[in-house]
Design a protein around this motif. Structure first.
Motif, PDB file in Angstrom:
ATOM      1  N   ALA A 162      18.732  35.449  32.109  1.00  0.00           N
ATOM      2  CA  ALA A 162      18.003  34.513  31.262  1.00  0.00           C
ATOM      3  C   ALA A 162      17.736  33.244  32.060  1.00  0.00           C
ATOM      4  O   ALA A 162      18.676  32.595  32.534  1.00  0.00           O
ATOM      5  CB  ALA A 162      18.801  34.190  30.002  1.00  0.00           C
ATOM      6  N   ALA A 163      16.482  32.901  32.230  1.00  0.00           N
ATOM      7  CA  ALA A 163      16.091  31.697  32.961  1.00  0.00           C
ATOM      8  C   ALA A 163      15.585  30.661  31.971  1.00  0.00           C
ATOM      9  O   ALA A 163      14.793  30.971  31.072  1.00  0.00           O
ATOM     10  CB  ALA A 163      15.005  32.019  33.989  1.00  0.00           C
ATOM     11  N   GLY A 164      16.051  29.424  32.111  1.00  0.00           N
ATOM     12  CA  GLY A 164      15.581  28.348  31.259  1.00  0.00           C
ATOM     13  C   GLY A 164      16.354  28.177  29.979  1.00  0.00           C
ATOM     14  O   GLY A 164      15.937  27.416  29.099  1.00  0.00           O
ATOM     15  N   VAL A 165      17.491  28.885  29.816  1.00  0.00           N
ATOM     16  CA  VAL A 165      18.288  28.780  28.591  1.00  0.00           C
ATOM     17  C   VAL A 165      19.697  28.335  28.947  1.00  0.00           C
ATOM     18  O   VAL A 165      20.170  28.535  30.071  1.00  0.00           O
ATOM     19  CB  VAL A 165      18.334  30.114  27.817  1.00  0.00           C
ATOM     20  N   SER A 166      20.372  27.737  27.970  1.00  0.00           N
ATOM     21  CA  SER A 166      21.752  27.307  28.175  1.00  0.00           C
ATOM     22  C   SER A 166      22.747  28.326  27.658  1.00  0.00           C
ATOM     23  O   SER A 166      23.896  28.352  28.108  1.00  0.00           O
ATOM     24  CB  SER A 166      21.983  25.962  27.490  1.00  0.00           C
ATOM     25  N   ARG A 196      19.831  35.779  20.659  1.00  0.00           N
ATOM     26  CA  ARG A 196      19.434  34.420  20.284  1.00  0.00           C
ATOM     27  C   ARG A 196      19.593  33.505  21.488  1.00  0.00           C
ATOM     28  O   ARG A 196      20.643  33.459  22.125  1.00  0.00           O
ATOM     29  CB  ARG A 196      20.277  33.912  19.113  1.00  0.00           C
ATOM     30  N   LEU A 197      18.530  32.766  21.810  1.00  0.00           N
ATOM     31  CA  LEU A 197      18.478  31.920  22.992  1.00  0.00           C
ATOM     32  C   LEU A 197      18.504  30.458  22.575  1.00  0.00           C
ATOM     33  O   LEU A 197      17.881  30.068  21.574  1.00  0.00           O
ATOM     34  CB  LEU A 197      17.213  32.207  23.794  1.00  0.00           C
ATOM     35  N   ARG A 198      19.207  29.659  23.348  1.00  0.00           N
ATOM     36  CA  ARG A 198      19.263  28.221  23.091  1.00  0.00           C
ATOM     37  C   ARG A 198      19.050  27.475  24.397  1.00  0.00           C
ATOM     38  O   ARG A 198      19.564  27.869  25.447  1.00  0.00           O
ATOM     39  CB  ARG A 198      20.594  27.833  22.454  1.00  0.00           C
ATOM     40  N   GLY A 199      18.306  26.391  24.312  1.00  0.00           N
ATOM     41  CA  GLY A 199      18.002  25.588  25.485  1.00  0.00           C
ATOM     42  C   GLY A 199      17.310  24.301  25.080  1.00  0.00           C
ATOM     43  O   GLY A 199      17.476  23.811  23.949  1.00  0.00           O
ATOM     44  N   ALA A 200      16.512  23.769  25.980  1.00  0.00           N
ATOM     45  CA  ALA A 200      15.789  22.531  25.693  1.00  0.00           C
ATOM     46  C   ALA A 200      14.636  22.802  24.734  1.00  0.00           C
ATOM     47  O   ALA A 200      14.079  23.901  24.678  1.00  0.00           O
ATOM     48  CB  ALA A 200      15.274  21.921  26.994  1.00  0.00           C
ATOM     49  N   ARG A 201      14.284  21.793  23.978  1.00  0.00           N
ATOM     50  CA  ARG A 201      13.177  21.928  23.031  1.00  0.00           C
ATOM     51  C   ARG A 201      11.882  22.255  23.769  1.00  0.00           C
ATOM     52  O   ARG A 201      11.559  21.667  24.793  1.00  0.00           O
ATOM     53  CB  ARG A 201      12.997  20.645  22.230  1.00  0.00           C
ATOM     54  N   ALA A 203      11.147  24.596  25.611  1.00  0.00           N
ATOM     55  CA  ALA A 203      11.309  25.114  26.978  1.00  0.00           C
ATOM     56  C   ALA A 203      10.692  26.498  27.102  1.00  0.00           C
ATOM     57  O   ALA A 203      10.752  27.320  26.173  1.00  0.00           O
ATOM     58  CB  ALA A 203      12.779  25.161  27.356  1.00  0.00           C
ATOM     59  N   ARG A 204      10.087  26.745  28.250  1.00  0.00           N
ATOM     60  CA  ARG A 204       9.548  28.062  28.561  1.00  0.00           C
ATOM     61  C   ARG A 204      10.667  28.885  29.192  1.00  0.00           C
ATOM     62  O   ARG A 204      11.260  28.475  30.209  1.00  0.00           O
ATOM     63  CB  ARG A 204       8.380  27.929  29.519  1.00  0.00           C
ATOM     64  N   VAL A 205      10.999  30.036  28.616  1.00  0.00           N
ATOM     65  CA  VAL A 205      12.151  30.806  29.087  1.00  0.00           C
ATOM     66  C   VAL A 205      11.723  32.237  29.400  1.00  0.00           C
ATOM     67  O   VAL A 205      10.668  32.716  28.941  1.00  0.00           O
ATOM     68  CB  VAL A 205      13.284  30.821  28.040  1.00  0.00           C
ATOM     69  N   HIS A 206      12.589  32.893  30.174  1.00  0.00           N
ATOM     70  CA  HIS A 206      12.360  34.291  30.549  1.00  0.00           C
ATOM     71  C   HIS A 206      13.676  35.050  30.385  1.00  0.00           C
ATOM     72  O   HIS A 206      14.719  34.621  30.881  1.00  0.00           O
ATOM     73  CB  HIS A 206      11.873  34.381  31.991  1.00  0.00           C
ATOM     74  N   ARG A 228      20.416  43.681  43.138  1.00  0.00           N
ATOM     75  CA  ARG A 228      19.612  42.526  42.759  1.00  0.00           C
ATOM     76  C   ARG A 228      20.521  41.422  42.225  1.00  0.00           C
ATOM     77  O   ARG A 228      21.673  41.667  41.858  1.00  0.00           O
ATOM     78  CB  ARG A 228      18.590  42.916  41.693  1.00  0.00           C
ATOM     79  N   ALA A 229      20.022  40.231  42.169  1.00  0.00           N
ATOM     80  CA  ALA A 229      20.786  39.119  41.607  1.00  0.00           C
ATOM     81  C   ALA A 229      21.168  39.448  40.173  1.00  0.00           C
ATOM     82  O   ALA A 229      20.317  39.792  39.353  1.00  0.00           O
ATOM     83  CB  ALA A 229      19.953  37.836  41.650  1.00  0.00           C
ATOM     84  N   GLY A 230      22.469  39.381  39.869  1.00  0.00           N
ATOM     85  CA  GLY A 230      22.947  39.669  38.518  1.00  0.00           C
ATOM     86  C   GLY A 230      22.957  41.132  38.145  1.00  0.00           C
ATOM     87  O   GLY A 230      23.213  41.468  36.986  1.00  0.00           O
ATOM     88  N   GLU A 231      22.719  42.046  39.092  1.00  0.00           N
ATOM     89  CA  GLU A 231      22.645  43.474  38.762  1.00  0.00           C
ATOM     90  C   GLU A 231      24.041  44.074  38.627  1.00  0.00           C
ATOM     91  O   GLU A 231      24.981  43.698  39.334  1.00  0.00           O
ATOM     92  CB  GLU A 231      21.856  44.229  39.818  1.00  0.00           C
ATOM     93  N   LEU A 232      24.156  45.039  37.740  1.00  0.00           N
ATOM     94  CA  LEU A 232      25.404  45.762  37.501  1.00  0.00           C
ATOM     95  C   LEU A 232      25.270  47.173  38.037  1.00  0.00           C
ATOM     96  O   LEU A 232      24.338  47.901  37.671  1.00  0.00           O
ATOM     97  CB  LEU A 232      25.717  45.795  36.006  1.00  0.00           C
TER      98      LEU A 232
END
Length: 525
Positions: A162-166, A196-201, A203-206, A228-232
């Motif tokens: 998840a990019a752009g989320v907290s 459910r994603l949370r971040g800045a108001r 915000a564009r997320v992926h 890959r980065a984060g791959e299991l």
């Protein structure tokens, strides 16, 4: 046992004719507090648009709550979309609305029994569709929240980025929060899942859910892969009782590993905690190398997971093998320990045998750990010898083999070392004989006795300087006689009929104090 009834095609029916409290409206999401009159049903009305997810959680300490989610019809007719009664005093559900309209949440006791104070938490949120293996882009709302849903199958093993989320909150089809391991999750059932994603108001997320990479090991238990980065990545195997394995992962960046048991369920397989956890051996991780060593106690199927914690792709080398080498009793070994490394050895010993292990080095401070094949620690030492040396002496009470782990104290050293496992001679005593020895406080001195089945003997341990205790072990290592106060004062006395032929081991222990003791073995006929 969870009781869950869901109707994909709504079934029209009349709810059981029971007394009903005054209906209330859910005007805003949040927590509602109410008292349920025993034997009645409370109704909470709310509106929801198509594409909205409704999640409800009822909690109480006073009755077993049941939740129903219904769509009102004409008159008393209602379409029951689902009914949920979880174990205990909390029930919950989650539902993605297909058609806009009014809905009702019904709260009652299981089988209309019980009542009392409860709280009802209701959430409504919009969701966008997502697919496993495909990325989803979206803009968070003015409160910094967003959500997606996807279809999942039981046993599916996923990682997510998840990019752009907290934060990311995962909710299963039954309304329960999932408990991810880092950024991975194993789906517990078929159905719709929600993130459910949370971040800045605004915000564009992926967000992307990716299936885990299944890898195959070669004949040497090795695999080379690019993660890959984060791959299991994972591989599966069937264990045997007492099986010992070491997992070594060489990766450009940080790695996390774990082992889970595979449990068959209807429609698939679940990953669960082990019935008996594998016994882990302490191994340091150094630089790009991550190591885990375990002894498995059950004949089960397992899955080993390797997760990349890096923020970019990288090559990895995975090795899964038994690194143990044989070490003969009364033989010396010269070897070299890698810096921060650990080596494992197997050796045999019999009940009644007294064994001394010595490890010495001029390059590092050795630490040794002795276990049985179940991984249970028998002894450990990192300063029992002189200077840079460790030593352990113990009486074997159960037949081997045994596993010896040699490492560096502090896990930071390495270099050349010498190790030996030696049989320490135990003096013999005969029936009618007498033996003397000096016994240190808290220690025990042993003698061997050749005995015959049904032979009746009296064992006496006397000391003027400490309380003497006696312990007698048969040829199979079973304690068949023990006493600490059977004699006069602090003397020990045991009368015993020997259960079998063979070599017995008699020990005299100093519980309080130290000094000289006399052991006598008297014919009891």
């Amino acid at each position: 046992m969870s009781r869950f009834f869901q109707f994909v095609t709504c079934t029209l029916l009349c709810l059981s004719p029971v007394a009903q409290e005054t209906q209330r409206d859910v005007e805003a999401d949040g927590v509602q507090h109410k008292f349920l009159t025993p034997g009645t049903t409370d109704t909470w009305r709310l509106a929801a648009e198509a594409g909205t997810v409704v999640r409800a959680i009822v909690t109480t300490r006073e009755f077993d709550p049941t939740l129903l989610f219904v769509r009102p019809g004409e008159g008393d007719e209602k379409s029951v979309l689902l009914e949920r009664d979880d174990e205990g005093s909390t029930s919950r559900f989650v539902w993605r609305v297909q058609e806009s309209g009014p809905f009702e949440i019904l709260v009652r006791g299981f089988e209309h029994r019980g009542g009392g104070n409860y709280q009802l938490q209701v959430e409504r949120f919009d969701v966008a569709p997502a697919r496993i293996g495909e990325g989803a882009k979206m803009t968070l709302d003015r409160t910094g929240q967003g959500a997606v849903w996807f279809e999942g199958r039981v046993g599916a093993l996923l990682s997510y980025r998840a990019a752009g989320v907290s934060s990311v909150q995962l909710i299963g089809p039954d309304g329960h929060d999932l408990s991810p391991w880092y950024n991975t999750v194993s789906l517990p059932e078929d159905g719709e899942y929600f993130a459910r994603l949370r971040g800045a108001r605004r915000a564009r997320v992926h967000l992307e859910f990716a299936p885990a990479l299944q890898i195959e090991l070669d004949d040497d238990g090795a695999n080379k892969s690019r993660l890959r980065a984060g791959e299991l990545a994972y591989f599966e195997f069937r264990s045997e009782a007492k099986m010992f394995r070491e997992l070594r992962v060489l990766h450009e960046r940080a790695i996390a590993t774990r082992v889970l048991r595979i449990e068959p369920v209807d429609g698939g397989e679940l990953l669960t905690e082990q019935r008996r956890d594998p016994v882990a051996y302490p191994l340091p991780n150094k630089g790009k190398l991550t190591r885990t060593a375990v002894t498995f106690l059950d004949d089960e199927r397992y899955q080993v997971q390797v997760l990349s914690l890096a923020d970019h792709d990288g090559d990895s080398v995975i090795r899964w093998h038994d690194p143990s080498r044989r070490l003969e009793v009364d033989a010396e070994l010269t070897s070299r320990l890698p810096i921060g490394g650990a080596e494992f050895f197997l050796f045999d010993a019999e009940p009644g045998q007294q064994v001394r292990i010595d490890v010495g080095s001029e390059d590092f401070d050795p630490r040794l750990r002795l276990t049985d094949l179940d991984g249970q620690q028998i002894a450990a030492d990192d300063d029992g010898g002189e200077h840079l040396a460790s030593s352990v002496t113990w009486l074997v009470r159960r037949a081997g083999p045994f596993r010896l782990q040699i490492a560096s104290s502090g896990d930071g050293g390495g270099g050349d070392y010498e190790a030996s496992v030696r049989d320490v001679a135990i003096p013999a005593i005969e029936v009618g004989g007498r033996a003397e020895a000096r016994v240190a406080e808290g220690s025990i001195v042993y003698w061997h006795l050749e005995g015959k089945q049904n032979q009746e003997l009296l064992f006496s341990a006397r000391s003027r300087e400490f309380d003497a205790a006696i312990e007698i072990m048969d040829p199979f290592g079973v304690v068949v006689g023990r006493d600490r106060d059977g004699g006069v004062g602090g003397d020990g006395l045991v009368a015993l009929r020997l259960p079998r032929d063979g070599r017995y081991t008699v020990g005299v222990r100093a519980d309080r104090g130290s000094g000289r003791a006399t052991l006598r073995v008297i014919d009891g006929r």
